[in-house]
Design a protein around this motif. Structure first.
Motif, PDB file in Angstrom:
ATOM      1  N   SER A   1      48.203  86.012  24.899  1.00 41.64           N
ATOM      2  CA  SER A   1      48.426  84.855  24.021  1.00 41.64           C
ATOM      3  C   SER A   1      48.709  83.671  25.004  1.00 41.64           C
ATOM      4  CB  SER A   1      49.724  85.152  23.004  1.00 41.64           C
ATOM      5  OG  SER A   1      50.878  85.183  23.928  1.00 41.64           O
ATOM      6  N   ALA A   2      48.474  82.531  24.211  1.00 44.40           N
ATOM      7  CA  ALA A   2      48.924  80.926  24.776  1.00 44.40           C
ATOM      8  C   ALA A   2      49.840  80.415  23.639  1.00 44.40           C
ATOM      9  CB  ALA A   2      47.735  80.151  25.009  1.00 44.40           C
ATOM     10  N   THR A   3      50.632  79.483  23.851  1.00 51.09           N
ATOM     11  CA  THR A   3      51.551  79.069  23.150  1.00 51.09           C
ATOM     12  C   THR A   3      51.226  77.155  23.158  1.00 51.09           C
ATOM     13  OG1 THR A   3      53.077  80.859  23.521  1.00 51.09           O
ATOM     14  CG2 THR A   3      54.042  78.862  22.865  1.00 51.09           C
ATOM     15  N   ILE A   4      51.453  76.891  21.882  1.00 53.14           N
ATOM     16  CA  ILE A   4      51.845  75.769  21.863  1.00 53.14           C
ATOM     17  C   ILE A   4      52.930  75.205  20.873  1.00 53.14           C
ATOM     18  CG2 ILE A   4      49.440  74.825  21.459  1.00 53.14           C
ATOM     19  CD1 ILE A   4      49.751  74.678  18.449  1.00 53.14           C
ATOM     20  N   ALA A   5      53.778  74.234  20.961  1.00 56.56           N
ATOM     21  CA  ALA A   5      55.187  73.980  20.525  1.00 56.56           C
ATOM     22  C   ALA A   5      55.271  72.657  19.976  1.00 56.56           C
ATOM     23  CB  ALA A   5      56.070  74.436  21.654  1.00 56.56           C
ATOM     24  N   VAL A   6      56.245  72.325  19.318  1.00 54.75           N
ATOM     25  CA  VAL A   6      56.738  71.037  18.951  1.00 54.75           C
ATOM     26  C   VAL A   6      58.316  70.828  19.441  1.00 54.75           C
ATOM     27  CG1 VAL A   6      57.181  71.703  16.521  1.00 54.75           C
ATOM     28  CG2 VAL A   6      56.442  69.449  17.002  1.00 54.75           C
ATOM     29  N   GLN A   7      58.599  69.515  19.603  1.00 53.74           N
ATOM     30  CA  GLN A   7      59.889  69.351  20.032  1.00 53.74           C
ATOM     31  C   GLN A   7      60.251  68.078  19.284  1.00 53.74           C
ATOM     32  OE1 GLN A   7      60.321  69.100  24.299  1.00 53.74           O
ATOM     33  NE2 GLN A   7      58.912  67.378  24.416  1.00 53.74           N
ATOM     34  N   ASN A   8      61.611  67.748  19.343  1.00 58.66           N
ATOM     35  CA  ASN A   8      62.019  66.470  18.695  1.00 58.66           C
ATOM     36  C   ASN A   8      62.109  66.556  17.014  1.00 58.66           C
ATOM     37  OD1 ASN A   8      63.486  64.177  18.972  1.00 58.66           O
ATOM     38  ND2 ASN A   8      61.622  62.762  19.027  1.00 58.66           N
ATOM     39  N   VAL A   9      62.055  67.675  16.417  1.00 57.25           N
ATOM     40  CA  VAL A   9      62.230  67.819  15.082  1.00 57.25           C
ATOM     41  C   VAL A   9      63.612  68.176  14.541  1.00 57.25           C
ATOM     42  CG1 VAL A   9      59.716  68.530  15.067  1.00 57.25           C
ATOM     43  CG2 VAL A   9      61.682  70.427  14.957  1.00 57.25           C
ATOM     44  N   PRO A  10      63.828  68.000  13.466  1.00 57.43           N
ATOM     45  CA  PRO A  10      65.262  68.184  12.999  1.00 57.43           C
ATOM     46  C   PRO A  10      65.533  69.889  13.200  1.00 57.43           C
ATOM     47  CG  PRO A  10      64.248  66.972  11.173  1.00 57.43           C
ATOM     48  CD  PRO A  10      63.140  67.361  12.070  1.00 57.43           C
TER      49      PRO A  10
ATOM     50  N   ARG B   1      63.370  60.532  14.623  1.00 57.77           N
ATOM     51  CA  ARG B   1      62.843  61.480  15.549  1.00 57.77           C
ATOM     52  C   ARG B   1      61.477  61.686  15.076  1.00 57.77           C
ATOM     53  NH1 ARG B   1      67.441  64.934  14.363  1.00 57.77           N
ATOM     54  NH2 ARG B   1      68.649  64.488  16.193  1.00 57.77           N
ATOM     55  N   THR B   2      60.616  61.477  16.161  1.00 58.64           N
ATOM     56  CA  THR B   2      58.946  61.885  15.976  1.00 58.64           C
ATOM     57  C   THR B   2      58.623  63.103  16.718  1.00 58.64           C
ATOM     58  OG1 THR B   2      59.142  59.497  16.387  1.00 58.64           O
ATOM     59  CG2 THR B   2      56.820  60.680  16.303  1.00 58.64           C
ATOM     60  N   PRO B   3      58.044  63.876  15.615  1.00 55.98           N
ATOM     61  CA  PRO B   3      57.660  65.170  16.401  1.00 55.98           C
ATOM     62  C   PRO B   3      56.695  65.054  17.523  1.00 55.98           C
ATOM     63  CG  PRO B   3      57.695  65.379  13.945  1.00 55.98           C
ATOM     64  CD  PRO B   3      58.014  63.790  14.240  1.00 55.98           C
ATOM     65  N   GLN B   4      56.819  65.916  18.607  1.00 57.69           N
ATOM     66  CA  GLN B   4      56.133  65.922  19.652  1.00 57.69           C
ATOM     67  C   GLN B   4      55.351  67.013  19.947  1.00 57.69           C
ATOM     68  OE1 GLN B   4      58.487  64.662  23.151  1.00 57.69           O
ATOM     69  NE2 GLN B   4      58.428  62.651  22.323  1.00 57.69           N
ATOM     70  N   ALA B   5      53.984  67.222  19.965  1.00 59.12           N
ATOM     71  CA  ALA B   5      53.404  68.300  20.224  1.00 59.12           C
ATOM     72  C   ALA B   5      53.695  68.688  21.829  1.00 59.12           C
ATOM     73  CB  ALA B   5      51.862  68.091  19.809  1.00 59.12           C
ATOM     74  N   VAL B   6      53.554  69.920  22.052  1.00 62.36           N
ATOM     75  CA  VAL B   6      54.022  70.380  23.396  1.00 62.36           C
ATOM     76  C   VAL B   6      52.772  71.395  23.818  1.00 62.36           C
ATOM     77  CG1 VAL B   6      55.372  71.786  24.989  1.00 62.36           C
ATOM     78  CG2 VAL B   6      56.415  70.065  23.480  1.00 62.36           C
ATOM     79  N   ALA B   7      52.054  71.233  24.731  1.00 60.87           N
ATOM     80  CA  ALA B   7      50.842  71.965  25.096  1.00 60.87           C
ATOM     81  C   ALA B   7      50.756  72.090  26.773  1.00 60.87           C
ATOM     82  CB  ALA B   7      49.446  71.514  24.455  1.00 60.87           C
ATOM     83  N   HIS B   8      51.164  73.437  27.352  1.00 63.14           N
ATOM     84  CA  HIS B   8      50.888  73.497  28.724  1.00 63.14           C
ATOM     85  C   HIS B   8      49.911  74.298  28.847  1.00 63.14           C
ATOM     86  CE1 HIS B   8      54.635  71.272  29.250  1.00 63.14           C
ATOM     87  NE2 HIS B   8      55.302  71.930  28.440  1.00 63.14           N
ATOM     88  N   GLU B   9      49.684  75.183  27.948  1.00 61.70           N
ATOM     89  CA  GLU B   9      48.853  76.711  28.248  1.00 61.70           C
ATOM     90  C   GLU B   9      47.554  76.449  28.077  1.00 61.70           C
ATOM     91  OE1 GLU B   9      51.167  80.122  26.966  1.00 61.70           O
ATOM     92  OE2 GLU B   9      53.183  78.920  27.202  1.00 61.70           O
TER      93      GLU B   9
END
Ligand code: HEC
Ligand code: HEC
Length: 566
Positions: free
Chosen positions: A464-473, A448-456
């Motif tokens: 507020s705006a949100t950033i996220a990360v997916q594909n983590v344990p 699994r490689t953590p992927q940053a997610v940024a739509h906002e």
């Protein structure tokens, strides 16, 4: 002067007198309590193209309704809802419109079983907003109608009459697929808009709109201009302004319109195509029987050329099951009325500017005009509960291409060219207003490689705006490492793949990753930027750091987010 003339004049002043000269449409029906005025239409225009109307700063009404595509979503071709079977890339997929990720009021992402952290796609294609003011019922199933408009917060009746548009405008800003976090209220929408900087994310603002906005730094200043000194944004005022703008989006200057106004002639192909359009073929009804109506009579008794003005005023109910999908996929009108005969029926759309749409029908499933004509020629695809008017036609190749030429002649050149009233700002989403991503993350547990997610997009001010990360344990502790500088080619520090500069560094804890599927998880981090104009243009870089016991160092990093404060 009759009320209609007065209204016509008000619209004329919005469109510019010359644009009205050739018009043969009456002004769309307008409730007495919400007359069309130029300042109100311009406020509505700003709000329609305002991405800050969404919880995520990423979706305006205009994101899904663009004039370059005749008022529908140009992105539809690349955006799939997996359809009733839940499986992407199958026949029942819907080429819909992309809205927002599933997000709660605090800005945390909830994760969607269908879309994960990605923006959700609507279950139907976006129909056009152009000439929508003429429709007595809106949405493909006609569920939004005239009658009463109630303030969405107080529930008081504020307008009566032709208020379908007002009722419609009230829906998307609180729809958690299109523009809203889960449970968003109109009070939240209004509070956000009141202090937002008008069109902070857009560029190429048309002159008439830029002049109206002038030096205003908040929407409340624009509400004062329109509704009087001391007036502030309210749900009803926002809705009335956007509905007013929609009442100015009237398209009636296609080659077809010019020809019936005696101001031009159709090409020979289009002329022949019009005959095909207006004719029965065997037991199949003329296209114009469903698409040409301006009165109940034409719907009952078939068309004449003048009745094919196709600007709406459709008799209710002018909805039919064309046989584009099995009725079980989407009940359409039957989903509202629960009448068996209505199952699979959809409202008949007007056909002006349809050639610009790029995808057709509520499914978006037909992707060329030739496919549309072939669909009708073979009598549709699914026959349970299908309209009896739809039958095989056996058109010749010549008739088919003539029909396409006629449909092309329904395009208003002002829509195609983005000329007033169909001018619009360029959306932030088209200008990379959202954070961008670069680099690669480190691989940890289970590959699994953590992927940053940024739509906002991040805008100054309280929201507020949100950033996220997916594909983590799943359940892994996550952190965001922030800096104002970055090393975009990357470097290794203590074994970690890093891009943030470690110059102005700050680290925030973003909680443990929410489990998604198969042992994976995601985390999100909502944050705000103070309302300081000096911060506009500031670069922020963010990289996720994830505790991953299975990784060689016990820690992995994500790719890099680059945020420019707007
Ligand atoms: C995420 C994409 C998206 C956004 C954002 C969006 N719409 Fe739509 N719009 C749609 C879809 C999809 C439908 C059709 C839904 C249906 O028929 O069930 C629709 C329908 C409409 C219609 C009805 C047209 C007709 O003929 O029935 C109008 C008018 C409209 N939208 C205006 C707006 C306005 C105003 C806003 C902003 C307040 C907005 N939309 C925001 C996707 C969007
Ligand atoms: C029985 C009524 C009926 C007849 C006859 C009919 N249509 Fe339609 N048409 C509809 C309905 C209803 C829809 C919307 C269906 C949907 O979205 O699922 C539609 C959709 C369309 C669309 C897609 C519009 C868009 O922007 O998505 C086009 C183009 C079209 N029709 C052209 C034609 C042509 C050309 C003919 C004649 C060959 C024709 N129609 C005959 C009812 C009819």
């Amino acid at each position: 002067m009759t009320p209609l003339r007065v209204l016509g004049l008000a619209v004329a002043s919005v469109l510019g007198a010359s644009a009205m000269a050739q018009s043969h449409f009456p002004a769309p029906p307008t409730p007495a309590g919400n007359p069309v005025t130029t300042p109100k239409a311009l406020l509505g225009m700003a709000l329609f193209w305002e991405e800050q109307m969404s919880s995520t700063n990423s979706v305006a009404c205009g994101t899904c309704h663009q004039f370059s595509h005749g008022g529908v979503d140009p992105r539809a071709i690349n955006q799939r809802h997996p359809g009733p079977d839940g499986i992407p890339n199958t026949a029942d997929d819907i080429l819909g419109a992309r809205g927002v990720p599933v997000r709660d009021a605090s800005g945390h992402y909830s994760g969607s079983t269908t879309f994960g952290l990605d923006p959700q796609v609507t279950r139907r294609k976006a129909p056009t907003v152009i000439n929508a003011g003429y429709q007595p019922a809106l949405f493909y199933d006609g569920r939004v109608a005239n009658g009463e408009f109630r303030d969405p917060v107080t529930n008081q009746v504020v307008l009566t009459g032709p208020v379908a548009l007002e009722n419609l405008v009230a829906a998307p800003p609180i729809n958690s697929t299109e523009m809203a976090h889960t449970g968003r209220t109109w009070t939240e929408v209004t509070n956000k808009i009141a202090t937002a900087r008008p069109l902070a994310l857009a560029s190429n603002i048309p002159t008439r709109l830029a002049n109206f906005i002038g030096g205003a730094t908040t929407y409340n200043q624009l509400f004062e201009q329109v509704y009087g000194v001391g007036a502030t944004a309210t749900p009803t005022r926002i809705i009335m302004a956007v509905a007013t703008y929609l009442r100015t989006l009237n398209s009636d200057q296609s080659a077809f319109d010019q020809s019936i106004a005696g101001q031009g002639t159709l090409s020979a192909e289009a002329q022949r195509g019009m005959t095909v359009f207006n004719s029965r073929h065997g037991s199949a009804a003329a296209c114009s029987q469903c698409h040409g109506d301006i009165s109940n009579a034409s719907h009952q008794f078939g068309p004449t050329p003048l009745q094919t003005t196709m600007y709406g005023q459709l008799p209710v109910p002018n909805s039919h099951n064309t046989g584009i999908r099995p009725i079980a996929d989407d009940n359409g009108v039957g989903g509202i009325t629960t009448n068996q005969t209505d199952m699979g029926r959809f409202r008949t759309p007007g056909l002006r500017n349809t050639s610009l749409h790029g995808t057709w029908f509520h499914t978006g499933g037909l992707t060329t005009m030739a496919q549309v004509v072939d669909f009708y020629d073979r009598g549709g695809d699914f026959h349970t509960n299908q309209a009896t008017e739809i039958q095989p036609r056996n058109l010749t190749a010549q008739q088919k291409s003539d029909l396409v030429a006629f449909l092309d002649a329904l395009t208003d050149p002002r829509v195609a060219a983005g000329q007033a009233p169909f001018d619009s700002p360029r959306l932030g989403s088209l200008n990379n207003a959202a954070p961008t991503r670069s680099g690669i993350g480190m691989t940890g547990t289970a590959g699994r490689t953590p992927q940053a997610v940024a739509h906002e997009p991040v805008v100054i001010g309280g929201q507020s705006a949100t950033i996220a990360v997916q594909n983590v344990p799943a359940n892994a502790p996550t952190f965001v490492v922030w800096d104002t500088v970055a090393v975009t080619q990357g470097y290794t520090y203590a074994g970690l793949q890093l891009y943030v500069g470690l110059y102005d560094v700050a680290v925030t804890y973003a909680g443990t990753a929410t489990p998604s599927t198969g042992g994976a998880g995601f985390a999100s981090f909502p944050f705000g930027v103070p309302s300081l104009r000096s911060l506009i243009g500031t670069n922020l870089y963010a990289q996720w750091l994830v505790f991953d016991q299975g990784a060689p160092l016990g820690v992995t990093t994500s790719d890099l987010n680059h945020i420019v404060v707007r």
